[in-house]
Design an enzyme around this catalytic site. Structure first.
Site, PDB file in Angstrom:
ATOM      1  N   GLU A   1       2.922  -9.459  11.617  1.00  0.00           N
ATOM      2  CA  GLU A   1       2.588  -9.061  10.238  1.00  0.00           C
ATOM      3  C   GLU A   1       3.878  -8.669   9.491  1.00  0.00           C
ATOM      4  O   GLU A   1       4.065  -9.046   8.347  1.00  0.00           O
ATOM      5  CB  GLU A   1       1.612  -7.883  10.315  1.00  0.00           C
ATOM      6  CG  GLU A   1       0.965  -7.483   9.003  1.00  0.00           C
ATOM      7  CD  GLU A   1      -0.031  -6.349   9.185  1.00  0.00           C
ATOM      8  OE1 GLU A   1      -0.120  -5.787  10.313  1.00  0.00           O
ATOM      9  OE2 GLU A   1      -0.723  -6.011   8.202  1.00  0.00           O
TER      10      GLU A   1
ATOM     11  N   ASP B   1       0.762  -1.252   0.000  1.00  0.00           N
ATOM     12  CA  ASP B   1       0.000   0.000   0.000  1.00  0.00           C
ATOM     13  C   ASP B   1       0.798   1.310   0.000  1.00  0.00           C
ATOM     14  O   ASP B   1       0.650   2.126  -0.886  1.00  0.00           O
ATOM     15  CB  ASP B   1      -0.949   0.025   1.200  1.00  0.00           C
ATOM     16  CG  ASP B   1      -1.819  -1.228   1.290  1.00  0.00           C
ATOM     17  OD1 ASP B   1      -1.685  -2.122   0.429  1.00  0.00           O
ATOM     18  OD2 ASP B   1      -2.641  -1.310   2.215  1.00  0.00           O
TER      19      ASP B   1
HETATM   20  C1  2M8 Z   1      -2.813  -4.557   3.803  1.00  0.00           C
HETATM   21  O1  2M8 Z   1      -3.708  -3.827   2.985  1.00  0.00           O
HETATM   22  C2  2M8 Z   1      -5.018  -3.451   3.452  1.00  0.00           C
HETATM   23  C3  2M8 Z   1      -5.769  -2.916   2.235  1.00  0.00           C
HETATM   24  O2  2M8 Z   1      -5.895  -3.962   1.286  1.00  0.00           O
HETATM   25  C4  2M8 Z   1      -4.956  -2.411   4.552  1.00  0.00           C
HETATM   26  O3  2M8 Z   1      -3.911  -1.785   4.767  1.00  0.00           O
HETATM   27  O4  2M8 Z   1      -5.982  -2.205   5.206  1.00  0.00           O
HETATM   28  C5  2M8 Z   1      -1.642  -4.952   2.905  1.00  0.00           C
HETATM   29  O5  2M8 Z   1      -0.552  -5.409   3.665  1.00  0.00           O
HETATM   30  C6  2M8 Z   1      -2.079  -6.018   1.896  1.00  0.00           C
HETATM   31  O6  2M8 Z   1      -0.990  -6.524   1.191  1.00  0.00           O
HETATM   32  C7  2M8 Z   1      -2.817  -7.167   2.575  1.00  0.00           C
HETATM   33  O7  2M8 Z   1      -3.362  -7.979   1.591  1.00  0.00           O
HETATM   34  C8  2M8 Z   1      -3.933  -6.674   3.504  1.00  0.00           C
HETATM   35  C9  2M8 Z   1      -4.528  -7.790   4.347  1.00  0.00           C
HETATM   36  O8  2M8 Z   1      -3.524  -8.519   4.995  1.00  0.00           O
HETATM   37  O9  2M8 Z   1      -3.430  -5.681   4.396  1.00  0.00           O
END
Ligand code: 2M8
Length: 426
Positions: free
Chosen positions: A389, A165
């Site tokens: 994470e 992101d």
């Molecule tokens: C993160 O992205 C989401 C939006 O899709 C967020 O920040 O809320 C990123 O690390 C993405 O790569 C990942 O798929 C998602 C869920 O783990 O979180």
């Protein structure tokens, strides 16, 4: 004391939902597209049927135009994650999705994930592949027809589509985006992760502005889009998955040539993204018409491609001062850059999915020594930090949320000896 393997299985159990695995209990209550790909790859080591379900459940969210959405929403969880299903309204359902979904997509890991999952359980492979192949072929056609209009490489239309992101790759392009989104930005994510480790307020204002623009124009992929970037990791995964579709087609007795040709076309076009000065691939800003001069782990991901001509050069960069030299895991962003932040989301920390892809690519490129080092550090960081994470690439200190889905899944794969894309494609 339970073994790390047992502990990883427990995390996946704790995050188990109806037919899929959420990324984490508090922060991410829905099904995410590429998370499910990585999670299925790990699940194949312990529960192949559940790995198949993970991908099949995701496909329920597929739109008639072929796109596999970034998020398939869990009903009743809109107050816990933003944007929720309410933000997108009925756009996906009107276009054929059997569940509430986001309009965006995420990197196309699914083809290679499906092949690996099928290989793990040959008895059930034919029926599973018969089900997923048409859906995955339609997904790749969507990328080709709607996202790669100007050539072989697909464009993303929002930072969330990259999965990385707030990577510095998008900074300059985001500067052009207005900050007056209409949505009230609530940030429920900040209840589950430190604000200093998440994207900032300015980022979110722009994320929502682009998302509203896309949604309000019916999620159409046209020239009026305010953000159009070509991401090297997204396209490398597409080429890898296209190779996987060729293999799947062969197993099903269907024509393979179109998949092979497309995979080769994407891989050849990736060369346009190589920046000699950085020694890695980078992103292309399709609106400004420039390559972004930043070295990120996304620019190393093409190492997953079999027979990549620049593999040796990438290994040199990966093991050099910008990335692994002096660190235990490959950071998301150049350690020599003045604005590298080792605890800030996609602006420095090491991520398990990225390190897993790189370890796999390294092993296939004949650098099992470096690959094993990464896998050992992944295992150590997961054990010490309760499946975080992301982690500091040097100290392995945990950041973000804990008991995270793909961290646990990919550690299971590492504990089982790791994966070879080359073998899976053979
Ligand atoms: C993160 O992205 C989401 C939006 O899709 C967020 O920040 O809320 C990123 O690390 C993405 O790569 C990942 O798929 C998602 C869920 O783990 O979180």
């Amino acid at each position: 004391m339970v073994s790390l393997r047992t502990a990883a299985i427990e995390v996946l159990e704790e995050n188990r939902m109806a037919g899929f695995t959420r990324p984490a209990r508090g922060l991410y209550p829905h099904q995410w597209s590429w998370d499910s790909g990585f999670i299925a790859i790990g699940l194949r080591r312990i529960a192949p049927a559940r790995a198949r379900d993970e991908l099949l459940t995701l496909l329920r969210g597929q739109w008639r135009d072929g796109r596999i959405p970034q998020i398939v929403y869990t009903a009743g969880a809109d107050d816990r994650y933003q944007p929720g299903a309410d933000f997108w309204g009925d756009a996906g359902r009107e276009l054929g999705a059997a569940a509430a979904t986001a309009g965006f997509v995420q990197p196309p890991i699914h083809g290679i994930a499906a092949l690996l999952v099928a290989r793990a359980d040959p008895e059930h492979a034919p029926a599973f592949l018969e089900r997923v192949y048409p859906a995955l072929a339609a997904w790749h056609d969507y990328l080709s027809e709607r996202r790669a209009r100007d050539g072989a490489l697909a464009e993303i239309v929002h930072p969330w589509e990259s999965g990385t992101d707030n990577t510095p790759l998008w900074d300059a392009a985001l500067e052009r985006i207005p900050r007056d989104a209409a949505t009230e930005i609530r940030r429920p994510d900040l209840q589950h992760a430190d604000a200093g480790e998440r994207p900032g307020r300015k980022d979110y204002e722009r994320y929502f502005w682009i998302a509203e623009h896309y949604r309000d124009r019916g999620c159409r992929d046209d020239d009026a889009l305010p953000f159009r970037m070509v991401d090297p990791a997204f396209n490398a995964l597409w080429a890898l998955s296209e190779h996987a579709l060729a293999r799947i087609a062969a197993l099903l007795g269907r024509p393979v040539a179109a998949h092979e040709e497309r995979a080769e076309r994407i891989a050849a076009a990736l060369d346009e993204l190589f920046l000699d000065a950085l020694g890695c691939y980078t992103a292309y800003d399709a609106i400004a018409g420039v390559l972004v001069e930043r070295a990120t782990a996304s620019g190393l991901v093409p190492l997953v491609l079999p027979g990549l001509g620049r593999a040796e050069r990438l290994v040199t960069t990966l093991t050099g001062p910008r990335f692994l030299d002096g660190a235990r895991l490959v950071p998301s962003y150049d350690r020599t850059a003045a604005d590298h932040l080792p605890g800030q989301y996609w602006r420095g920390p090491a991520w398990f999915n990225v390190n897993w892809m790189l370890a796999t690519g390294l092993r296939d490129a004949g650098r099992g020594d470096v690959a094993s080092g990464l896998e050992r550090a992944m295992v150590e960081a997961a054990a010490a930090g309760d499946f975080p994470e992301y982690v500091d690439p040097v100290t392995l200190a945990p950041h973000g949320t804990r008991r995270f889905g793909w961290t646990s899944a990919l550690v299971l794969d590492a504990l089982a000896g790791g994966t070879s894309f080359r073998e899976a494609l053979a």
